[in-house]
Design an enzyme around this catalytic site. Structure first.
Site, PDB file in Angstrom:
ATOM      1  N   THR A   8      -0.543 -13.653   3.837  1.00 18.72           N
ATOM      2  CA  THR A   8      -1.289 -12.607   3.151  1.00 18.72           C
ATOM      3  C   THR A   8      -0.970 -12.640   1.659  1.00 18.72           C
ATOM      4  O   THR A   8      -1.524 -11.873   0.891  1.00 18.72           O
ATOM      5  CB  THR A   8      -0.961 -11.210   3.717  1.00 18.72           C
ATOM      6  OG1 THR A   8       0.446 -10.978   3.598  1.00 18.72           O
ATOM      7  CG2 THR A   8      -1.402 -11.089   5.170  1.00 18.72           C
ATOM      8  N   LEU A  10      -1.405 -13.607  -1.840  1.00 22.31           N
ATOM      9  CA  LEU A  10      -2.557 -14.130  -2.579  1.00 22.31           C
ATOM     10  C   LEU A  10      -2.239 -15.389  -3.372  1.00 22.31           C
ATOM     11  O   LEU A  10      -3.073 -16.298  -3.460  1.00 22.31           O
ATOM     12  CB  LEU A  10      -3.114 -13.053  -3.517  1.00 22.31           C
ATOM     13  CG  LEU A  10      -3.808 -11.889  -2.817  1.00 22.31           C
ATOM     14  CD1 LEU A  10      -4.171 -10.794  -3.818  1.00 22.31           C
ATOM     15  CD2 LEU A  10      -5.055 -12.367  -2.086  1.00 22.31           C
ATOM     16  N   LYS A  12       0.032 -17.732  -2.634  1.00 19.81           N
ATOM     17  CA  LYS A  12       0.123 -18.852  -1.688  1.00 19.81           C
ATOM     18  C   LYS A  12      -1.255 -19.266  -1.191  1.00 19.81           C
ATOM     19  O   LYS A  12      -1.561 -20.452  -1.090  1.00 19.81           O
ATOM     20  CB  LYS A  12       0.981 -18.441  -0.481  1.00 19.81           C
ATOM     21  CG  LYS A  12       2.337 -19.018  -0.490  1.00 19.81           C
ATOM     22  CD  LYS A  12       3.038 -18.724   0.810  1.00 19.81           C
ATOM     23  CE  LYS A  12       4.512 -18.927   0.580  1.00 19.81           C
ATOM     24  NZ  LYS A  12       5.299 -18.788   1.773  1.00 19.81           N
ATOM     25  N   ASP A  72       6.016 -22.309   4.532  1.00 21.18           N
ATOM     26  CA  ASP A  72       7.150 -21.472   4.154  1.00 21.18           C
ATOM     27  C   ASP A  72       7.988 -22.275   3.184  1.00 21.18           C
ATOM     28  O   ASP A  72       8.180 -23.480   3.354  1.00 21.18           O
ATOM     29  CB  ASP A  72       7.986 -21.071   5.373  1.00 21.18           C
ATOM     30  CG  ASP A  72       8.637 -19.705   5.199  1.00 21.18           C
ATOM     31  OD1 ASP A  72       8.598 -19.152   4.080  1.00 21.18           O
ATOM     32  OD2 ASP A  72       9.180 -19.192   6.177  1.00 21.18           O
ATOM     33  N   TYR A 157      10.277 -17.540  -7.599  1.00 21.79           N
ATOM     34  CA  TYR A 157      11.342 -17.972  -8.504  1.00 21.79           C
ATOM     35  C   TYR A 157      10.863 -18.999  -9.536  1.00 21.79           C
ATOM     36  O   TYR A 157      11.674 -19.580 -10.247  1.00 21.79           O
ATOM     37  CB  TYR A 157      12.500 -18.568  -7.688  1.00 21.79           C
ATOM     38  CG  TYR A 157      13.121 -17.568  -6.748  1.00 21.79           C
ATOM     39  CD1 TYR A 157      14.153 -16.733  -7.171  1.00 21.79           C
ATOM     40  CD2 TYR A 157      12.679 -17.444  -5.437  1.00 21.79           C
ATOM     41  CE1 TYR A 157      14.721 -15.804  -6.314  1.00 21.79           C
ATOM     42  CE2 TYR A 157      13.236 -16.520  -4.566  1.00 21.79           C
ATOM     43  CZ  TYR A 157      14.256 -15.705  -5.012  1.00 21.79           C
ATOM     44  OH  TYR A 157      14.815 -14.772  -4.164  1.00 21.79           O
TER      45      TYR A 157
END
Length: 178
Positions: A8, A10, A12, A72, A157
């Site tokens: 969810t 945005l 990514k 991930d 990061y």
């Protein structure tokens, strides 16, 4: 045919959509978990990035009965015990913002010399269909943590991470290079 990005987030979703558009012959409609507001993601209970990613892909594919691409990624800093590691998204707390996570990382690394600022991103992608996992892959990008944020692009990061071959943070380089 549909391909669901198991996120969810945005940032990514946008990054993955852009990458997938470059694949020749790619003929899927790209959706995300935002298209399925009633979907309940599996808890992130894995002990490795790959395990978490596979659980994410398999759970969504089975529940939605669609092809799912899960991604991930996490930042690992060996000098501080591998933190933030698989808990990168919630390093400063369950509902922490990206800025709060970056501040916590900078605080944890205060006073560390250049040789102790080595870090790496690890990213895992997993592709699953309604009948289970089809493929997963993991990659690593080595670099170091800057002493202060640089750049306005990216997320997470990115403003603190610089790949060894670049003189810029991930937040300063263009999306295609990243």
């Amino acid at each position: 045919m549909d391909l669901v990005i198991a996120s969810t987030n945005l940032h990514k979703i946008r990054e993955l959509r852009e990458m997938l558009k470059t694949i020749r012959g790619f003929s899927f409609d790209i959706l995300s978990l935002r298209n399925f507001p009633d979907y309940e993601p599996a808890p992130e209970e894995g002990t490795s990035l790959q395990e978490i990613c596979i659980i994410k892909a398999e759970n969504a594919a089975k529940a939605l009965q669609k092809w799912v691409l899960a991604d991930d990624s996490a930042l690992f800093v060996p000098a501080i015990g591998g933190d933030p590691g698989i808990h990168s998204r919630r390093y400063a707390g369950e509902d922490a913002t990206d800025m709060e996570n970056r501040k916590k990382l900078l605080t944890a690394m205060q006073g560390l010399g250049e040789e102790k600022r080595q870090a790496y991103y690890e990213c895992c992608l997993a592709l699953a269909g309604p009948n289970g996992l089809k493929k997963s892959a993991t990659g690593i990008c080595e670099g170091f943590i800057l002493t202060e944020e640089r750049g306005r692009g990216g997320f997470g990061y990115d403003a603190l991470f610089s790949k060894h071959e670049y003189d810029k943070s991930f937040a300063e380089i263009d999306e295609n290079t990243k």
